[in-house]
Design an enzyme around this catalytic site. Structure first.
Site, PDB file in Angstrom:
ATOM      1  N   ARG A  24       0.833  -1.221   0.000  1.00  0.00           N
ATOM      2  CA  ARG A  24       0.000   0.000   0.000  1.00  0.00           C
ATOM      3  C   ARG A  24       0.864   1.266   0.000  1.00  0.00           C
ATOM      4  NH1 ARG A  24      -5.402  -1.580   1.464  1.00  0.00           N
ATOM      5  NH2 ARG A  24      -5.974   0.557   1.121  1.00  0.00           N
TER       6      ARG A  24
ATOM      7  N   ARG B 117      -2.330   7.471   0.842  1.00  0.00           N
ATOM      8  CA  ARG B 117      -2.687   8.722   1.500  1.00  0.00           C
ATOM      9  C   ARG B 117      -1.615   9.358   2.376  1.00  0.00           C
ATOM     10  NH1 ARG B 117      -8.164   6.105   3.547  1.00  0.00           N
ATOM     11  NH2 ARG B 117      -6.616   4.473   3.671  1.00  0.00           N
TER      12      ARG B 117
ATOM     13  N   ARG C 243      -5.147  12.564  -6.431  1.00  0.00           N
ATOM     14  CA  ARG C 243      -6.486  12.004  -6.205  1.00  0.00           C
ATOM     15  C   ARG C 243      -7.548  13.095  -6.316  1.00  0.00           C
ATOM     16  NH1 ARG C 243      -8.624   9.406  -0.600  1.00  0.00           N
ATOM     17  NH2 ARG C 243      -9.147  11.592  -0.278  1.00  0.00           N
TER      18      ARG C 243
ATOM     19  N   ASP D  38      -6.999  -1.209  -7.280  1.00  0.00           N
ATOM     20  CA  ASP D  38      -7.561  -1.816  -6.077  1.00  0.00           C
ATOM     21  C   ASP D  38      -8.011  -3.226  -6.408  1.00  0.00           C
ATOM     22  OD1 ASP D  38      -8.339  -0.897  -3.206  1.00  0.00           O
ATOM     23  OD2 ASP D  38      -9.904  -2.259  -3.875  1.00  0.00           O
TER      24      ASP D  38
ATOM     25  N   TYR E  42     -15.680  -9.746   0.348  1.00  0.00           N
ATOM     26  CA  TYR E  42     -16.313  -8.458   0.008  1.00  0.00           C
ATOM     27  C   TYR E  42     -17.582  -8.669  -0.806  1.00  0.00           C
ATOM     28  CZ  TYR E  42     -12.302  -5.853   1.717  1.00  0.00           C
ATOM     29  OH  TYR E  42     -11.349  -5.313   2.528  1.00  0.00           O
TER      30      TYR E  42
HETATM   31  O1  CP3 Z   1      -0.123  -1.072  -2.612  1.00  0.00           O
HETATM   32  C1  CP3 Z   1      -0.284  -0.030  -3.303  1.00  0.00           C
HETATM   33  O2  CP3 Z   1       0.228   1.037  -3.035  1.00  0.00           O
HETATM   34  C2  CP3 Z   1      -1.084  -0.161  -4.579  1.00  0.00           C
HETATM   35  C3  CP3 Z   1      -2.455   0.151  -4.474  1.00  0.00           C
HETATM   36  C4  CP3 Z   1      -3.408  -0.698  -3.669  1.00  0.00           C
HETATM   37  C5  CP3 Z   1      -4.582  -0.148  -3.124  1.00  0.00           C
HETATM   38  N1  CP3 Z   1      -5.334  -1.147  -2.626  1.00  0.00           N
HETATM   39  C6  CP3 Z   1      -4.927   1.285  -3.153  1.00  0.00           C
HETATM   40  C7  CP3 Z   1      -5.947   1.778  -2.226  1.00  0.00           C
HETATM   41  C8  CP3 Z   1      -3.429  -2.066  -3.407  1.00  0.00           C
HETATM   42  C9  CP3 Z   1      -2.406  -3.128  -3.720  1.00  0.00           C
HETATM   43  C10 CP3 Z   1      -4.667  -2.329  -2.750  1.00  0.00           C
HETATM   44  C11 CP3 Z   1      -5.090  -3.676  -2.364  1.00  0.00           C
HETATM   45  C12 CP3 Z   1      -6.261  -3.827  -1.494  1.00  0.00           C
HETATM   46  N2  CP3 Z   1      -7.452  -3.162  -1.547  1.00  0.00           N
HETATM   47  C13 CP3 Z   1      -6.371  -4.814  -0.490  1.00  0.00           C
HETATM   48  C14 CP3 Z   1      -5.314  -5.822  -0.172  1.00  0.00           C
HETATM   49  C15 CP3 Z   1      -4.176  -5.215   0.566  1.00  0.00           C
HETATM   50  C16 CP3 Z   1      -4.411  -4.993   2.026  1.00  0.00           C
HETATM   51  O3  CP3 Z   1      -4.163  -3.877   2.490  1.00  0.00           O
HETATM   52  O4  CP3 Z   1      -4.786  -5.952   2.715  1.00  0.00           O
HETATM   53  C17 CP3 Z   1      -7.633  -4.683   0.095  1.00  0.00           C
HETATM   54  C18 CP3 Z   1      -8.174  -5.518   1.229  1.00  0.00           C
HETATM   55  C19 CP3 Z   1      -8.315  -3.646  -0.581  1.00  0.00           C
HETATM   56  C20 CP3 Z   1      -9.702  -3.195  -0.358  1.00  0.00           C
HETATM   57  C21 CP3 Z   1      -9.770  -1.783   0.049  1.00  0.00           C
HETATM   58  N3  CP3 Z   1      -9.418  -0.708  -0.762  1.00  0.00           N
HETATM   59  C22 CP3 Z   1     -10.208  -1.254   1.280  1.00  0.00           C
HETATM   60  C23 CP3 Z   1     -10.672  -2.092   2.448  1.00  0.00           C
HETATM   61  C24 CP3 Z   1     -10.118   0.123   1.189  1.00  0.00           C
HETATM   62  C25 CP3 Z   1     -10.599   1.127   2.210  1.00  0.00           C
HETATM   63  C26 CP3 Z   1      -9.720   1.147   3.389  1.00  0.00           C
HETATM   64  C27 CP3 Z   1      -8.727   2.236   3.268  1.00  0.00           C
HETATM   65  O5  CP3 Z   1      -7.529   1.963   3.387  1.00  0.00           O
HETATM   66  O6  CP3 Z   1      -9.190   3.346   3.058  1.00  0.00           O
HETATM   67  C28 CP3 Z   1      -9.569   0.460  -0.065  1.00  0.00           C
HETATM   68  C29 CP3 Z   1      -9.248   1.800  -0.582  1.00  0.00           C
HETATM   69  C30 CP3 Z   1      -7.867   2.038  -1.072  1.00  0.00           C
HETATM   70  N4  CP3 Z   1      -7.156   1.202  -1.904  1.00  0.00           N
HETATM   71  C31 CP3 Z   1      -7.098   3.193  -0.855  1.00  0.00           C
HETATM   72  C32 CP3 Z   1      -5.907   3.051  -1.585  1.00  0.00           C
HETATM   73  C33 CP3 Z   1      -4.790   4.043  -1.708  1.00  0.00           C
HETATM   74  C34 CP3 Z   1      -7.549   4.396  -0.032  1.00  0.00           C
HETATM   75  C35 CP3 Z   1      -8.496   5.169  -0.852  1.00  0.00           C
HETATM   76  C36 CP3 Z   1      -8.251   6.623  -0.740  1.00  0.00           C
HETATM   77  O7  CP3 Z   1      -7.392   7.170  -1.455  1.00  0.00           O
HETATM   78  O8  CP3 Z   1      -8.960   7.246   0.061  1.00  0.00           O
END
Ligand code: CP3
Length: 350
Positions: free
Chosen positions: A23, A27, A36, A73, A154
């Site tokens: 990740r 943010r 964003r 994502d 999900y």
């Molecule tokens: O790793 C990276 O930098 C690449 C991008 C990436 C994102 N999501 C961007 C993201 C990757 C590889 C993911 C994978 C992801 N998404 C997972 C598996 C990894 C993990 O952390 O376990 C999961 C479970 C998700 C599902 C998901 N996406 C959730 C539960 C959320 C909301 C929670 C949160 O962190 O806000 C997201 C949103 C998300 N995906 C964000 C980002 C940068 C935040 C969104 C924002 O910019 O507000």
């Protein structure tokens, strides 16, 4: 040109142990927040290949990691299967019509047709491939997918969950339906990763973020075997592409010696002692991880962990990473410190 991250995935000797952070595009970077905002929303950013490529590269330039992970994502896959994904402000992802019955599942499209709809992902990869090649700095590009089980939670719950109650009820009360969901997602994900590889990623990672929801004696049947099937498909067609599996919260599964399969790197979560992972898996797989992400709030705690990991792994068959994703309010300076420390302690003087 050989890339240090790819060499490390195959267990080759490298000038230092490469590092990246799960990740890492997100943010905690002001630069990410700016792009964003320009895109409109998080999902708009996922659908905008130029901007997605831009934020993918930010951690390379700002934090100095050795590999970029594609910005996207895991939930774009169920979205393109026909589930309506939205991100509700501050609350995380939502699907309006969760999958609870065979009829719900039959409504969704599957197979290569779904993978073909994710064109914005492949376009971002093509842009990144061109930009990374032009830089010539040997940094790798990692593509990814969610594991069938994590995606299924999900799709079944309709949102993030702390208990996974509906999915787990289905696991025991209607395993046939759960297996049908998992099989359909597995099929899509195989094509999805393949198309990411054809577009230009150097490696792929499968995130099983909610592995810990399944009891160890059932984990193989409902998750691991599907990840292994995907890995096997990729390795049989693209042996030069490293496959990384990251199952979160599976210490007991590792301890019992249940890990098997044709893949290259095992991602160790922060709750599993690295020494245990090394003893059980270190000869068969390169290990990635596993600093507890909260350590990033203290530079002292970070350095202590990096040194301890280096003492255990001794710069061999290891890739530094966190044991789960970086948190949104980590100071950027601390993330840079982590990366610098990993490179410092593992550098070989020649
Ligand atoms: O790793 C990276 O930098 C690449 C991008 C990436 C994102 N999501 C961007 C993201 C990757 C590889 C993911 C994978 C992801 N998404 C997972 C598996 C990894 C993990 O952390 O376990 C999961 C479970 C998700 C599902 C998901 N996406 C959730 C539960 C959320 C909301 C929670 C949160 O962190 O806000 C997201 C949103 C998300 N995906 C964000 C980002 C940068 C935040 C969104 C924002 O910019 O507000």
């Amino acid at each position: 040109m050989s890339k240090i991250f790819i060499d490390a995935c195959f267990g080759k000797e490298t000038p230092y142990t490469p590092v990246w952070m799960m990740r890492q595009a997100g943010r905690y970077l002001a630069e990410y927040m700016k792009v964003r905002a320009e895109a409109g929303s998080f999902l708009d950013l996922c659908h905008d290949p130029k901007r997605a490529a831009q934020v993918t590269l930010q951690p390379l330039d700002i934090v100095g990691v050795d590999a970029a992970i594609l910005f996207s994502d895991i939930l774009v896959v169920p979205d393109e299967m026909g589930m309506d994904l939205s991100f509700v402000g501050g609350e995380g992802p939502k699907f309006s019509d969760p999958i609870r019955t065979q009829a719900d599942l039959d409504r969704l499209i599957g197979g290569e047709e779904v993978a073909d709809k994710l064109t914005y992902v492949y376009e971002a990869i093509r842009i990144l491939r061109e930009q990374l090649d032009a830089r010539g700095d040997e940094k790798a590009l990692i593509g990814f997918t969610g594991a069938p089980w994590t995606l299924a939670t999900y799709m079944i719950e309709g949102e993030g969950s702390k208990t996974y109650a509906i999915s787990k009820k289905m696991l025991y009360a209607n395993p046939t339906l759960l297996h049908s969901i998992l099989a359909k997602v597995t099929e899509v994900v195989k094509y999805y990763l393949e198309k990411q590889i054809q577009a230009g990623v150097d490696a792929v990672q499968i995130f099983d973020s909610w592995a810990s929801a399944i009891e160890p004696s059932r984990y193989d049947e409902f998750s691991w075997k599907y990840m292994v099937e995907i890995a096997e498909y990729i390795k049989s067609k693209y042996p030069h592409i490293p496959v990384i599996l990251f199952p979160k919260g599976v210490t007991a599964f590792i301890e019992r010696g249940l890990v098997y399969g044709n893949f290259d790197v095992f991602g160790v979560d922060w709750g599993t002692p690295m020494a245990l992972a090394k003893a059980k898996l270190g000869e068969r797989y390169v290990l990635q991880g596993n600093m507890e992400p909260f350590r990033l709030y203290s530079v002292e705690a970070t350095t202590a962990c990096v040194e301890a990991l280096q003492n255990i792994m001794e710069g061999k068959r290891h890739i530094f990473n966190l044991g789960h994703g970086i948190l949104p309010d980590v100071p950027v300076e601390n993330a840079k410190h982590f990366v610098r420390e990993c490179q410092r302690v593992s550098k070989i003087d020649i």
